[in-house]
Design an enzyme around this catalytic site. Structure first.
Site, short mmCIF file in Angstrom:
data_model
loop_
_atom_site.label_atom_id
_atom_site.label_comp_id
_atom_site.label_asym_id
_atom_site.label_seq_id
_atom_site.Cartn_x
_atom_site.Cartn_y
_atom_site.Cartn_z
N HIS A 1 -0.45 35.82 47.92
CA HIS A 1 0.52 35.46 47.06
C HIS A 1 1.74 36.30 47.25
O HIS A 1 2.85 35.83 47.80
CB HIS A 1 -0.05 35.61 45.60
CG HIS A 1 1.29 35.23 44.82
ND1 HIS A 1 1.83 36.27 44.24
CD2 HIS A 1 1.85 34.08 44.57
CE1 HIS A 1 2.88 35.82 43.46
NE2 HIS A 1 2.80 34.59 43.50
N ASP B 1 3.25 30.47 44.01
CA ASP B 1 2.39 30.79 42.65
C ASP B 1 1.35 29.96 42.51
O ASP B 1 0.47 29.99 41.76
CB ASP B 1 3.60 30.80 41.46
CG ASP B 1 4.41 31.94 41.47
OD1 ASP B 1 4.35 32.76 42.54
OD2 ASP B 1 5.43 31.99 40.74
#
Length: 121
Positions: free
Chosen positions: A47, A89
């Site tokens: 991420h 996300d």
């Protein structure tokens, strides 16, 4: 933004994002360094790398984005300037769900000084 991502995590995992993922391992939370501790921490590592690479087009002062859920799938807003951030996300929230089985409470509030060997994106 942190708010939208938190909502995604809550919907995907059923867990409150801040106590469960806010300081997990070496990469979940602010910053990140060295080698991820496990699969969940690796979700945060990926991420961080994803967001770092996708910041173009999304205003740094306001990274809020639109998304919806179609059945049980997160759908990022097609024309949103922060769509790529939303996709990062989304991927992390799904990764957390897929790795719930191996989530290890001993890595909650993990001390970063215990993280070993640098691991670049």
């Amino acid at each position: 933004s942190l708010w939208e991502w938190g909502q995604m995590i809550l919907k995907e995992t059923g867990k409150n994002p801040f106590p469960y993922y806010g300081a997990y391992g070496c990469y979940c939370g602010w910053g990140g360094r060295r080698k991820p501790k496990d699969a969940t921490d690796r979700c945060c590592f990926v991420h961080d790398c994803c967001r770092y690479k996708k910041l173009t087009g999304c205003p740094k002062t306001n990274d809020r984005y639109s998304y919806s859920r179609l059945d049980y799938t997160i759908v990022c807003g097609e024309d949103d300037p922060c769509k790529e951030i939303c996709e990062c996300d989304k991927a992390a929230a799904v990764c957390f769900r897929e790795n719930l089985r191996t989530y290890n409470k001993k890595y909650m509030a993990h001390l970063r000084v215990l993280c070993k060997k640098d691991k670049p994106c």
